[in-house]
Design a protein around this motif. Structure first.
Motif, mmCIF file in Angstrom:
data_model
loop_
_atom_site.group_PDB
_atom_site.id
_atom_site.type_symbol
_atom_site.label_atom_id
_atom_site.label_comp_id
_atom_site.label_asym_id
_atom_site.label_seq_id
_atom_site.Cartn_x
_atom_site.Cartn_y
_atom_site.Cartn_z
ATOM 1 N N SER A 41 -1.557 -4.131 -3.298
ATOM 2 C CA SER A 41 -0.589 -5.083 -3.324
ATOM 3 C C SER A 41 -0.785 -6.003 -1.852
ATOM 4 N N LEU A 76 -2.511 -9.812 -9.613
ATOM 5 C CA LEU A 76 -1.956 -8.824 -9.148
ATOM 6 C C LEU A 76 -1.636 -7.673 -10.119
ATOM 7 N N VAL A 95 4.720 -2.350 -5.091
ATOM 8 C CA VAL A 95 4.658 -3.632 -4.425
ATOM 9 C C VAL A 95 5.874 -3.592 -3.497
#
Length: 362
Positions: free
Chosen positions: A189, A27, A43
């Motif tokens: 995300s 990520l 996030v």
């Protein structure tokens, strides 16, 4: 139901273990290309958006406390349309499991098992996943609670990264990339690191504590996963500059590779070896949930898990293993998820209110 029901702790870790998997390792690299140094903000926003989605799920589920999600679907839209939607859910879970397994196998091939054939790695992982997925839900959930010790151990292992040079200036100025890019990072995300939250749709009938307690449990689990994901993205931003972070595919693993101690030379290999377990739990969950989408008797549970495992093996073995193929596969699953995870539950919720239906009226 209460004898084999799920406690708040079991539901908490069932959702957390499903979500925390392969996505978190890559990520920071993926989100860097859009949100840059503001990736950690993306996030956090993803966690807030996911909380809203979980709340909508809860509004739907609490109207049908005794029905499984496939039963809710057929009740609200009819037998034929409902069955078709459940088949789409089934295919979605199989495709997502295949994608997770594909990424996991690729990671193991690159970092640990260089000469082992792909099909051997896939077979060994699936045999383990099959053994657990063929069990009852409460057994699976209790195993997830048990291995949560590993999860906290891995987080503790990552704290060693604070011995590396870090530059706090990498996160400033805040909001530099702009709102548009931060929102793009939020989207990435959700679809890379938060997969697995849809398990909530199948847990409510098994929960010992329903209504507000169930919402509180899944909310705390979401906060836990959001916190861990934000933590890993944040420390990667501090350790790597933007140029390096965009070039390293697995930043979380890569910064551990730089750590060397007298009694532990390759921290990254230890981390990956232990992280295999949480990643495999995502596959277990999808195998299990796929079996619940089909209108079969509980006595056929092992058979359908066997069928799912064989289908998953074939899909993963014959799928392309290069980055371009995996990216295309991920895009396909992502587009399917728009309808499966967002549109369908929202339509069902609206229908349940318009028709004023609950399970008590069945």
């Amino acid at each position: 139901m209460k004898k084999n029901g799920l406690s708040k702790v079991e539901i908490f870790f069932f959702i957390a273990q499903t979500q925390i998997g392969i996505g978190i390792l890559s990520l920071p690299n993926t989100i860097q290309n859009s949100a840059g140094s503001d990736g950690w903000i993306s996030v956090l926003l993803a966690g807030v958006l996911l909380q809203l989605i979980l709340f909508l799920y809860w509004l739907l589920l609490k109207r049908f406390p005794t029905l499984s999600y496939p039963q809710i679907t057929t009740k609200l839209v009819g037998k034929y349309v409902g069955t078709l939607l459940n088949v789409v859910f089934y295919l979605y879970f199989i495709l997502t499991a295949s994608l997770v397994l594909l990424i996991l196998v690729k990671l193991l091939k690159e970092w640990l098992l260089y000469v082992t054939p792909y099909w051997v790695i896939i077979l060994l992982i699936l045999l383990t996943c099959f053994y657990l997925a063929a069990s009852r839900l409460h057994i699976v959930a209790r195993f997830f609670v048990l291995i949560s010790i590993l999860l906290f151990g891995l987080i503790g292992l990552s704290l060693l990264s604070f011995t590396l040079p870090m530059d706090l200036g990498n996160i400033f100025p805040l909001g530099e990339t702009g709102l548009k890019n931060i929102l793009i990072g939020t989207h990435e995300s959700i679809f890379l690191s938060f997969y697995g939250f849809e398990a909530v749709l199948f847990l409510y009938p098994y929960a010992i504590h329903k209504e507000g307690k169930f919402l509180r449990t899944i909310s705390l689990s979401n906060m836990f996963v959001t916190g861990i994901t934000t933590y890993f993205v944040f420390i990667c931003i501090l350790i790597f500059n933007e140029e390096l972070l965009s070039q390293v595919q697995y930043p979380v693993v890569y910064f551990l590779r730089a750590l060397q101690f007298q009694i532990l030379d390759r921290v990254d290999l230890v981390f990956i070896s232990l992280w295999i377990v949480p990643m495999m739990m995502s596959v277990v969950t999808y195998l299990f949930l796929a079996s619940k989408c089909l209108p079969l008797n509980e006595n056929n549970h092992t058979r359908i898990i066997s069928f799912n495992s064989v289908l998953l093996f074939l899909l993963t073995v014959f799928a392309g293993k290069d980055d371009a193929s995996i990216e295309m596969y991920s895009t396909i699953v992502q587009y399917i998820s728009y309808g499966v995870l967002f549109c369908v539950p929202l339509i069902l919720l609206i229908l349940s209110y318009l028709r004023k239906e609950t399970s008590e009226e069945a």
